[in-house]
Design an enzyme around this catalytic site. Sequence first.
Site, PDB file in Angstrom:
ATOM      1  N   ASP A 263       0.839  -1.199   0.000  1.00  0.00           N
ATOM      2  CA  ASP A 263       0.000   0.000   0.000  1.00  0.00           C
ATOM      3  C   ASP A 263       0.872   1.247   0.000  1.00  0.00           C
ATOM      4  O   ASP A 263       1.330   1.696   1.047  1.00  0.00           O
ATOM      5  CB  ASP A 263      -0.921  -0.014   1.227  1.00  0.00           C
ATOM      6  N   LYS A 270       1.646   7.963   0.395  1.00  0.00           N
ATOM      7  CA  LYS A 270       2.050   8.009   1.798  1.00  0.00           C
ATOM      8  C   LYS A 270       3.434   8.635   1.931  1.00  0.00           C
ATOM      9  O   LYS A 270       4.225   8.583   0.994  1.00  0.00           O
ATOM     10  CB  LYS A 270       2.114   6.575   2.364  1.00  0.00           C
ATOM     11  N   ARG A 344     -11.133  -0.489   1.952  1.00  0.00           N
ATOM     12  CA  ARG A 344     -12.598  -0.563   1.902  1.00  0.00           C
ATOM     13  C   ARG A 344     -13.083  -0.727   0.466  1.00  0.00           C
ATOM     14  O   ARG A 344     -14.138  -1.306   0.222  1.00  0.00           O
ATOM     15  CB  ARG A 344     -13.199   0.672   2.594  1.00  0.00           C
TER      16      ARG A 344
END
Length: 486
Positions: A263, A270, A344
């Site tokens: 991720d 990030k 999600r």
Amino acid sequence: MDFKTQAVPAAGLSAVAADGLLVVLATADAASTLDQPLAEEVARLLRDGDFECKPGQALYAHRVAGVKAARVGFVFAGGTSAKLLRKAVAAGLALFKAGGTRNLAVATAGFGGLSAAHGEALVAAVCEGLYVYRDTKPSAPAPGKLKAVSLLCDKSETAAAAEGLRVGQALAAGTTLARECANRPANLCTPSHLALQARKLAKDHGLKVEVLDRKDCEKLGMGSFLAVAQGSDEPLKFIVARWMGGAKNEAPVVLVGKGITFDTGGISIKPAAEMDEMKYDMGGAASVLGTLRAVAELKAKVNLIGIIPACENMPSGRSVKPGDVVKSMSGQTIEVLNTDAEGRLILCDALTYAERFKPAVVVDIATLTGACVIALGHHRSGLFSPDDALAAELLAAGELALDPAWRMPLDEEYDEALKSHYADMGNVGGRAGGSITAAMFLKRFTARLRWAHLDIAGTAWKSGLAKGSTGRPVPLLTHFVLARAK
Ligand code: BES
Ligand code: MN
Ligand code: ZN
């Protein structure tokens, strides 16, 4: 590692035949119940001030006069619970890890009856303590000499303790599989690698596995999952693995595990610091594989289906962008306001897919939010469910497995935050209550399911010195499934 029960010799623990003897004392008083050579040794250690009655205090003694085992360890548990036994064995094991002990006998004093939970706790402590990641590190310390561990039992305890050792070993095998998968770096542990792991599990343990690719997912209309996967060159995999140990017509338990093998955050990228830890973002998927392994190893009479949407979340010229609107398999549209809220987005389509199995219950497991780490830290996983009975089952399983969770709220008021100008919902709800709004997002896809969600962002791995996957919540999930099989 080989685990078994062993009868306490009539002559007492000093007569135990083993190369190492670990004596776990529930309390200081328990020392007086030992036979003379051991009782005297503890008394001496206490008198000389070398040993204190503090939980987790462990001390080694070599060739104690009158004791058959050449190596003796003493450790204080500070009580009789399985949890304290686990901590004590972990501390006591350290005394024997490096030495010449091949078979270790673990004796308890003052526990007033060993249960299955104690047997499980012993196995958990030993297997956790001896685990070393070496897959990509040839220089990792070589495995020690320890080959067998026995738990000393009275006749009346033996059946329960042996059952605990049996379940504990299956749990350890599942937990270790989860740890190995999650520790493996993302250049090796790709979505295809997870599919391979599932196939291997199927071959070795009699599961059925099906792996869908991008085209299959397109046909199914999984626009949300596809949107996350589209930024990566690594092909996505949608893995479905089934253990059909129950009756044919019995509704299955379905576990859905987040399988983001890395991720980066995507276009909402990030920061660089500690981004390497985002290889653990498939911890939910790993726990599903681990639970399948444990349940299959125990040949549990239950139908269990694991679903793993697996892909990378990468920035590229093809990535989904903030503001893009995607259509989920449920038909609901989603405005992707932050591409880093990708978990999600892959889970919602997997939850919709789960409907086809007419499940008894569905539990999704995901390293979903940093907010959950802020809320609960690293000890308890976040549990979310609108179903009180299901929530109670999962909480109880967590307590029993020493893999605890804590229930969080899902009031409809939290749903407000997901409103979007351009779609049925946005994929983020701001910083406040971040783990709850994430769960509220998933809830929108579960109208036809009995559903619970575990946010394991704080519990699936450790950072810092002891960096690595924990294999959680394999113990919680396995106990939950086993309790349903009964
Ligand atoms: N995988 C992360 C969650 C995470 C963060 C797990 C830190 C463990 C440690 C997830 O995909 C994520 O990035 N979540 C965002 C959501 C936010 C953009 C609403 C987060 O928690 O910051
Ligand atoms: Mn993310
Ligand atoms: Zn993530």
